[in-house]
Design a protein around this motif. Structure first.
Motif, PDB file in Angstrom:
ATOM      1  N   ARG A  34      21.859   4.405  20.306  1.00  0.00           N
ATOM      2  CA  ARG A  34      22.466   3.220  20.308  1.00  0.00           C
ATOM      3  C   ARG A  34      22.495   2.560  21.704  1.00  0.00           C
ATOM      4  NH1 ARG A  34      21.083   1.911  16.038  1.00  0.00           N
ATOM      5  NH2 ARG A  34      22.324  -0.138  16.145  1.00  0.00           N
ATOM      6  N   THR A  35      21.480   2.569  22.589  1.00  0.00           N
ATOM      7  CA  THR A  35      21.487   2.068  23.785  1.00  0.00           C
ATOM      8  C   THR A  35      20.392   1.253  23.884  1.00  0.00           C
ATOM      9  OG1 THR A  35      20.129   3.920  24.541  1.00  0.00           O
ATOM     10  CG2 THR A  35      22.428   3.975  24.864  1.00  0.00           C
ATOM     11  N   ALA A  36      20.531   0.106  24.725  1.00  0.00           N
ATOM     12  CA  ALA A  36      19.292  -0.748  24.830  1.00  0.00           C
ATOM     13  C   ALA A  36      18.884  -0.562  26.356  1.00  0.00           C
ATOM     14  CB  ALA A  36      19.859  -2.305  25.088  1.00  0.00           C
ATOM     15  N   ARG A  37      17.592  -0.698  26.567  1.00  0.00           N
ATOM     16  CA  ARG A  37      16.970  -0.356  27.886  1.00  0.00           C
ATOM     17  C   ARG A  37      16.770  -1.473  28.727  1.00  0.00           C
ATOM     18  NH1 ARG A  37      11.483   3.558  28.338  1.00  0.00           N
ATOM     19  NH2 ARG A  37      13.152   4.994  27.784  1.00  0.00           N
ATOM     20  N   LEU A  38      17.171  -1.323  29.936  1.00  0.00           N
ATOM     21  CA  LEU A  38      16.941  -2.593  30.831  1.00  0.00           C
ATOM     22  C   LEU A  38      16.026  -2.105  32.264  1.00  0.00           C
ATOM     23  CD1 LEU A  38      20.792  -3.243  32.044  1.00  0.00           C
ATOM     24  CD2 LEU A  38      19.438  -4.214  29.954  1.00  0.00           C
ATOM     25  N   ARG A  39      15.308  -3.070  32.643  1.00  0.00           N
ATOM     26  CA  ARG A  39      14.317  -2.736  33.580  1.00  0.00           C
ATOM     27  C   ARG A  39      14.928  -3.434  34.786  1.00  0.00           C
ATOM     28  NH1 ARG A  39       8.988  -5.863  32.987  1.00  0.00           N
ATOM     29  NH2 ARG A  39       8.697  -4.715  31.192  1.00  0.00           N
ATOM     30  N   ILE A  40      14.893  -2.687  35.685  1.00  0.00           N
ATOM     31  CA  ILE A  40      15.595  -3.199  37.185  1.00  0.00           C
ATOM     32  C   ILE A  40      14.559  -3.032  38.282  1.00  0.00           C
ATOM     33  CG2 ILE A  40      17.457  -2.897  38.604  1.00  0.00           C
ATOM     34  CD1 ILE A  40      19.156  -1.756  36.524  1.00  0.00           C
ATOM     35  N   GLU A  41      14.200  -4.007  38.972  1.00  0.00           N
ATOM     36  CA  GLU A  41      13.140  -3.764  39.931  1.00  0.00           C
ATOM     37  C   GLU A  41      13.841  -3.504  41.329  1.00  0.00           C
ATOM     38  OE1 GLU A  41      10.063  -6.894  39.970  1.00  0.00           O
ATOM     39  OE2 GLU A  41       9.659  -6.797  37.654  1.00  0.00           O
ATOM     40  N   VAL A  42      13.467  -2.625  42.138  1.00  0.00           N
ATOM     41  CA  VAL A  42      14.115  -2.137  43.206  1.00  0.00           C
ATOM     42  C   VAL A  42      12.726  -2.197  44.371  1.00  0.00           C
ATOM     43  CG1 VAL A  42      15.490  -0.546  44.542  1.00  0.00           C
ATOM     44  CG2 VAL A  42      15.885  -0.949  42.069  1.00  0.00           C
ATOM     45  N   ALA A  43      13.237  -2.546  45.453  1.00  0.00           N
ATOM     46  CA  ALA A  43      12.251  -2.883  46.750  1.00  0.00           C
ATOM     47  C   ALA A  43      12.365  -1.172  47.245  1.00  0.00           C
ATOM     48  CB  ALA A  43      12.647  -3.692  47.805  1.00  0.00           C
ATOM     49  N   ASN A  44      11.141  -0.712  47.553  1.00  0.00           N
ATOM     50  CA  ASN A  44      10.990   0.720  48.075  1.00  0.00           C
ATOM     51  C   ASN A  44      10.065   0.767  49.197  1.00  0.00           C
ATOM     52  OD1 ASN A  44      11.294   3.492  47.930  1.00  0.00           O
ATOM     53  ND2 ASN A  44       9.419   3.718  46.931  1.00  0.00           N
ATOM     54  N   PRO A  45      10.320  -0.053  50.286  1.00  0.00           N
ATOM     55  CA  PRO A  45       9.509  -0.131  51.432  1.00  0.00           C
ATOM     56  C   PRO A  45       9.453   1.407  52.337  1.00  0.00           C
ATOM     57  CG  PRO A  45      11.737  -1.078  51.871  1.00  0.00           C
ATOM     58  CD  PRO A  45      11.664  -0.745  50.597  1.00  0.00           C
ATOM     59  N   ASP A  46      10.345   2.186  52.139  1.00  0.00           N
ATOM     60  CA  ASP A  46      10.453   3.432  52.749  1.00  0.00           C
ATOM     61  C   ASP A  46       9.822   4.446  52.122  1.00  0.00           C
ATOM     62  OD1 ASP A  46      11.778   2.080  54.924  1.00  0.00           O
ATOM     63  OD2 ASP A  46      13.765   2.548  54.237  1.00  0.00           O
ATOM     64  N   GLY A  47       9.581   4.337  50.735  1.00  0.00           N
ATOM     65  CA  GLY A  47       9.162   5.301  49.934  1.00  0.00           C
ATOM     66  C   GLY A  47       9.915   6.199  49.537  1.00  0.00           C
ATOM     67  N   LEU A  48      11.394   6.033  49.566  1.00  0.00           N
ATOM     68  CA  LEU A  48      12.364   6.983  49.331  1.00  0.00           C
ATOM     69  C   LEU A  48      12.603   6.976  47.733  1.00  0.00           C
ATOM     70  CD1 LEU A  48      15.175   6.318  51.902  1.00  0.00           C
ATOM     71  CD2 LEU A  48      13.366   8.048  52.106  1.00  0.00           C
ATOM     72  N   LEU A  49      12.121   6.123  47.129  1.00  0.00           N
ATOM     73  CA  LEU A  49      12.324   6.179  45.588  1.00  0.00           C
ATOM     74  C   LEU A  49      10.921   6.867  44.834  1.00  0.00           C
ATOM     75  CD1 LEU A  49      14.044   2.912  44.708  1.00  0.00           C
ATOM     76  CD2 LEU A  49      15.027   5.289  45.012  1.00  0.00           C
ATOM     77  N   ARG A  50      11.348   7.803  44.109  1.00  0.00           N
ATOM     78  CA  ARG A  50      10.057   8.501  43.489  1.00  0.00           C
ATOM     79  C   ARG A  50      10.165   8.539  41.889  1.00  0.00           C
ATOM     80  NH1 ARG A  50       7.353  11.643  47.662  1.00  0.00           N
ATOM     81  NH2 ARG A  50       8.560  11.489  49.741  1.00  0.00           N
ATOM     82  N   ALA A  51       8.825   8.658  41.236  1.00  0.00           N
ATOM     83  CA  ALA A  51       9.105   8.557  39.943  1.00  0.00           C
ATOM     84  C   ALA A  51       9.624   9.794  39.408  1.00  0.00           C
ATOM     85  CB  ALA A  51       7.501   8.509  39.421  1.00  0.00           C
ATOM     86  N   ASP A  52      10.509   9.577  38.270  1.00  0.00           N
ATOM     87  CA  ASP A  52      11.422  10.331  37.488  1.00  0.00           C
ATOM     88  C   ASP A  52      12.658  10.978  38.328  1.00  0.00           C
ATOM     89  OD1 ASP A  52       9.589  10.395  35.346  1.00  0.00           O
ATOM     90  OD2 ASP A  52       8.149  11.694  36.356  1.00  0.00           O
ATOM     91  N   MET A  53      12.861  10.125  39.031  1.00  0.00           N
ATOM     92  CA  MET A  53      14.294  10.601  39.956  1.00  0.00           C
ATOM     93  C   MET A  53      15.195  10.173  38.826  1.00  0.00           C
ATOM     94  SD  MET A  53      14.168   9.593  43.864  1.00  0.00           S
ATOM     95  CE  MET A  53      13.764  10.948  45.078  1.00  0.00           C
ATOM     96  N   THR A  79       3.833   1.508  45.264  1.00  0.00           N
ATOM     97  CA  THR A  79       5.147   2.136  45.286  1.00  0.00           C
ATOM     98  C   THR A  79       6.102   1.310  46.060  1.00  0.00           C
ATOM     99  OG1 THR A  79       4.962   3.765  46.712  1.00  0.00           O
ATOM    100  CG2 THR A  79       4.284   4.416  44.845  1.00  0.00           C
ATOM    101  N   SER A  80       5.519   0.073  46.852  1.00  0.00           N
ATOM    102  CA  SER A  80       6.231  -0.582  47.518  1.00  0.00           C
ATOM    103  C   SER A  80       7.572  -1.240  46.518  1.00  0.00           C
ATOM    104  CB  SER A  80       5.844  -1.795  48.076  1.00  0.00           C
ATOM    105  OG  SER A  80       4.976  -2.777  47.092  1.00  0.00           O
ATOM    106  N   VAL A  81       7.322  -1.353  45.158  1.00  0.00           N
ATOM    107  CA  VAL A  81       8.468  -1.562  44.310  1.00  0.00           C
ATOM    108  C   VAL A  81       8.410  -0.754  43.234  1.00  0.00           C
ATOM    109  CG1 VAL A  81       9.038  -3.640  42.529  1.00  0.00           C
ATOM    110  CG2 VAL A  81       8.215  -4.092  44.918  1.00  0.00           C
ATOM    111  N   MET A  82       9.636  -0.226  42.983  1.00  0.00           N
ATOM    112  CA  MET A  82       9.692   0.701  41.666  1.00  0.00           C
ATOM    113  C   MET A  82      10.670   0.136  40.608  1.00  0.00           C
ATOM    114  SD  MET A  82       8.206   3.365  42.684  1.00  0.00           S
ATOM    115  CE  MET A  82       8.715   4.838  41.977  1.00  0.00           C
ATOM    116  N   TRP A  83      10.414   0.578  39.480  1.00  0.00           N
ATOM    117  CA  TRP A  83      11.102   0.372  38.269  1.00  0.00           C
ATOM    118  C   TRP A  83      12.245   1.277  38.149  1.00  0.00           C
ATOM    119  CZ3 TRP A  83       7.425  -1.421  33.797  1.00  0.00           C
ATOM    120  CH2 TRP A  83       6.838  -2.612  34.009  1.00  0.00           C
ATOM    121  N   VAL A  84      13.554   0.694  37.683  1.00  0.00           N
ATOM    122  CA  VAL A  84      14.667   1.635  37.283  1.00  0.00           C
ATOM    123  C   VAL A  84      14.934   0.987  35.824  1.00  0.00           C
ATOM    124  CG1 VAL A  84      17.093   2.338  37.757  1.00  0.00           C
ATOM    125  CG2 VAL A  84      15.599   1.848  39.836  1.00  0.00           C
ATOM    126  N   LEU A  85      14.844   2.302  34.898  1.00  0.00           N
ATOM    127  CA  LEU A  85      14.774   2.000  33.562  1.00  0.00           C
ATOM    128  C   LEU A  85      16.325   2.537  33.196  1.00  0.00           C
ATOM    129  CD1 LEU A  85      11.518   2.935  32.258  1.00  0.00           C
ATOM    130  CD2 LEU A  85      12.355   0.670  32.910  1.00  0.00           C
TER     131      LEU A  85
END
Length: 415
Positions: A302-321, A251-257
């Motif tokens: 009528r939307t397009a999906r973008l993938r954004i990679e975000v560093a998560n060294p503290d583990g604050l970002l969790r899946a499905d947020m 989880t050191s890097v997370m995806w934001v869709l």
């Protein structure tokens, strides 16, 4: 313009709009103020001469149509044609003249149009997900019984090579014995190859090669570091070859869709920086980079999906947020830009009031491009250095009505 003809224009126009389009009646009052007719105002009887120090060149249609007359006349609604003096004949037929005193009283303000660098901010909703490339499943190629579970809880953090469980496998025991019997033969035997094909731990295989006694149970290590997000393994259970026992995610890097509307897609590209804010931490932002734009558009959204990679060294970002994303998308080059407050949108076209000096204002159609905070890109209709009206406090309460009235005055061209 004589007091009688000015008052006649205003009164006829107000009767017309009150009868046919009540919604712009308030605009009629404002237009009457602009052309010099007061409603309940004693100054209405003090109109200036038609052409002080000059002569009338022609008379133009009061509703902005292109037809003119060399003599006074009325249109189909019994409105007087407006006289145009010789010194005004070169001006646009739609030019409105307001006395300088009224300009001050009405609070008219203008701004010089110039070229500037423009950047559009794309805002959208998103969700946080695990990085698909940083997930690992533990599904041994050999079956057996789990005799000792070393990692026994979902959410445990493990290091690469850390023992997950110890397994007794009859299949591996047979191969271990075959390996020991063939150890004296020259070169690796068939048992050696079969053990490696079954992902027999390299450390244990090295012990067999040194002649150490074959172990009763085999320790199965974690192939990568991460957090255990799924654990199907239970101590004492029997599992079949290929059965998934653990899923580990780094989880050191997370995806934001992010879901971007179709009309905003042209302003986003791979490599753009994005600011991510999650509902859990509204006062903190996480910076990421757009790394991929998915190749399809949602048929219903009528939307397009973008993938954004975000560093998560503290583990604050969790899946499905749930998250919101802002992407600053600069527009290449420098462009003529008009203030948002200068744009009058009639529904069919956009206009600006260009200041011509000495209280003269020309309603001019413009072709707009993108909208950015505070400004609109002007593709056609304005040049750098021209002044446009940006505010007048008499517009505050009747802005939409005045825009409709201006549309009526300039709609004679049939566009």
């Amino acid at each position: 313009m004589t007091p009688r003809s000015a008052r006649g224009i205003a009164e006829d126009f107000m009767k017309f709009v009150a009868k046919s389009r009540p919604g712009i009646a308030a605009a009629a009052l404002l237009m009457a103020a602009i052309i010099g007719v007061g409603i309940g105002d004693s100054s209405a009887h003090a109109a200036d001469p038609v052409c002080a120090g000059g002569k009338v060149k022609y008379y133009r249609n009061p509703m902005g149509a292109s037809d003119t007359s060399p003599v006074p006349k009325k249109d189909a609604m019994n409105m007087d044609y407006i006289p145009v003096c010789e010194d005004e004949a070169g001006e646009s037929a739609g030019t409105v003249k307001v006395s300088l005193d009224k300009v001050q009283r009405l609070g008219v303000r203008s701004e010089v149009v110039g070229e500037r660098a423009l950047a559009r901010t794309v805002r959208t909703f998103a969700s946080v997900q695990f990085d698909e490339r940083r997930q690992t499943v533990i599904a041994p190629k050999f079956g057996g019984w789990i005799e000792k579970l070393r990692v026994n809880a979902t959410g445990d953090v493990v290091a690469a090579g850390q023992t997950l469980f110890e397994v007794y496998s009859p299949e591996l025991n047979v191969l271990q014995q075959e390996f020991m019997l063939s150890r004296g033969m020259q070169g690796p035997g068939a048992a050696d190859g079969r053990l490696r094909n079954l992902d027999y731990p390299a450390a244990e295989l090295e012990k067999l090669r040194r002649g150490e006694r074959a172990p009763h149970t085999i320790a199965v290590p974690a192939p990568a570091a991460g957090t255990v997000v799924e654990k199907m393994a239970v101590e004492g259970m029997r599992y079949q070859p290929g059965e998934t026992l653990f899923r580990i995610v780094d989880t050191s890097v997370m995806w934001v869709l992010a879901e971007v509307y179709e009309q905003d897609l042209a302003f986003v590209k791979v490599g753009d920086m994005a600011k991510v804010v999650v509902n859990t931490w509204p006062d903190r932002s996480f910076m990421g980079k757009v790394t991929f734009i998915y190749p399809s558009i949602g048929k219903e959204s009528r939307t397009a999906r973008l993938r954004i990679e975000v560093a998560n060294p503290d583990g604050l970002l969790r899946a499905d947020m749930a998250a919101t994303v802002e992407i600053d998308a600069p527009i290449e080059g420098r462009w003529v830009a008009a203030p948002d407050s200068a744009i009058i949108d009639t529904g069919k076209r956009q206009l600006v009031l260009v200041e011509r000096g000495e209280g003269k204002y020309e309603p001019r159609p413009v072709k707009l491009g993108v909208r950015v905070p505070g400004y609109a890109q002007v593709l056609e209709g304005l040049k750098p250095g021209e002044r446009v009206v940006t505010s007048a406090n008499f517009l505050i309460d009747a802005e939409s009505n005045l825009r409709a009235a201006l549309a009526a005055f300039t709609a004679g061209d049939g566009k």
